[in-house]
Scaffold this motif. Structure first.
Motif, PDB file in Angstrom:
ATOM      1  N   ASN A 118       0.841  -1.196   0.000  1.00 57.35           N
ATOM      2  CA  ASN A 118       0.000   0.000   0.000  1.00 57.35           C
ATOM      3  C   ASN A 118       0.876   1.247   0.000  1.00 57.35           C
ATOM      4  O   ASN A 118       1.005   1.930  -1.007  1.00 57.35           O
TER       5      ASN A 118
ATOM      6  N   PRO B  71      -2.548   2.629   4.289  1.00 57.18           N
ATOM      7  CA  PRO B  71      -2.808   3.178   2.952  1.00 57.18           C
ATOM      8  C   PRO B  71      -2.636   4.687   2.832  1.00 57.18           C
ATOM      9  O   PRO B  71      -3.084   5.278   1.851  1.00 57.18           O
TER      10      PRO B  71
ATOM     11  N   ARG C  27      -5.236  -0.218  -4.653  1.00 59.36           N
ATOM     12  CA  ARG C  27      -4.851  -1.130  -3.574  1.00 59.36           C
ATOM     13  C   ARG C  27      -4.800  -2.571  -4.071  1.00 59.36           C
ATOM     14  O   ARG C  27      -5.698  -3.036  -4.773  1.00 59.36           O
TER      15      ARG C  27
END
Length: 294
Positions: free
Chosen positions: A117, A136, A149
């Motif tokens: 990520n 993320p 992702r």
């Protein structure tokens, strides 16, 4: 706390004009500090003689198009060999940077064929393994990014430096952020930037392997019920005290998980690092700060 820092210690401002200072690390071989600004895609250097100045730009993503709000490096590490290892948001990898030429090379960029990520923070175990977190925050859509992702989990990973093999060692944390290992290699700490679970987790290590399930080392909501604190970057000193950047400074936590004091700058603080010069360096929003430890 009186053994750690003088209550009247002055917090120095070493420079400002940044956007989001992060990932400080002291380089003993050159007696200088490096830190990231992932939003400005720059690694900065500070030393007593030259002050604060850009060191590597771009530190991460090298394209001309917009990639994300945080395309640069985040957490930094000077490993046992004196090499700079960086959590590279923009290239979604762990990167090694040659400090003499600034040349970059990938350490790891995939797990089971899938791109990470946005590696966020990293530490090195005494036996030579890296542990890093992979939330993320550096993806174009951050928490809501589904198109870029590739790995569902916001995992914690371990890298074997001998062959750069990588394994996901923790998979059940919503937002792993800061990470640190004790000097003796017996414990791994992971900070959660999770408003619903503002925990600092601790894991037992045996020969750099996690044994059993993690435990809540400190719950910041319970420890500081009148404030909305959660830890970001963390470091551990030689006596096992944990220094957690949280809120407007650094919370110092004893080895038993009890908060014993705070170093409050009054500015939102993202991370900290010990300098060989006896100072604690703090990356705080748009500036770099330091304070003398005993």
């Amino acid at each position: 706390m009186q053994k750690i820092i003088d209550a009247k210690a002055i917090i120095e401002n070493l420079g400002e004009g940044l956007q989001w200072a992060e990932g400080p690390v002291w380089n003993k071989r050159g007696n200088y500090l490096l830190f990231s600004d992932p939003r400005l895609n720059t690694i900065y250097r500070w030393d007593k003689e030259g002050g604060l100045r850009p060191f590597i730009k771009p530190s991460g993503y090298e394209g001309t198009d917009w990639y994300s709000d945080e395309p640069g490096t985040n957490g930094l590490l000077i490993n046992k060999e004196g090499e700079l290892i960086a959590c590279d948001h923009g290239n979604r990898r762990i990167t090694k940077i040659d400090l003499s030429t600034n040349a970059k090379s990938a350490v790891v960029d995939k797990w089971e064929g899938k791109r990470f990520n946005s590696p966020n923070d990293i530490c090195e175990h005494p036996l030579g393994y890296y542990f890093f977190t992979d939330p993320p925050y550096g993806l174009p859509g951050r928490l809501n990014d589904t198109s870029n992702r590739e790995i569902v989990q916001n995992g914690v990973y371990r890298v074997n430096k001998k062959d750069n093999s990588v394994e996901q060692v923790i998979s059940d944390l919503a937002r792993p952020n800061g990470i640190a290992v004790t000097p003796d290699g017996s414990k791994l700490y992971v900070a959660l930037s999770d408003d619903s679970k503002p925990y600092l987790m601790v894991y037992t290590l045996e020969k750099a392997n996690i044994k059993g399930k993690g435990k809540v080392f400190i719950d910041f909501e319970k420890a500081f019920p009148t404030e909305k604190l959660r830890a970001d970057g963390i470091k551990v000193d030689k006596k096992g005290n944990v220094y957690a950047a949280a809120g407007d400074g650094v919370v110092v936590i004893g080895p038993d998980g009890t908060a014993i004091g705070r170093i409050r700058s009054g500015i939102r603080t993202a991370n900290c690092a010990f300098g060989a010069d006896g100072y604690l360096y703090m990356t705080a929003s748009d500036r770099l700060l330091r304070v003398k430890l005993k």
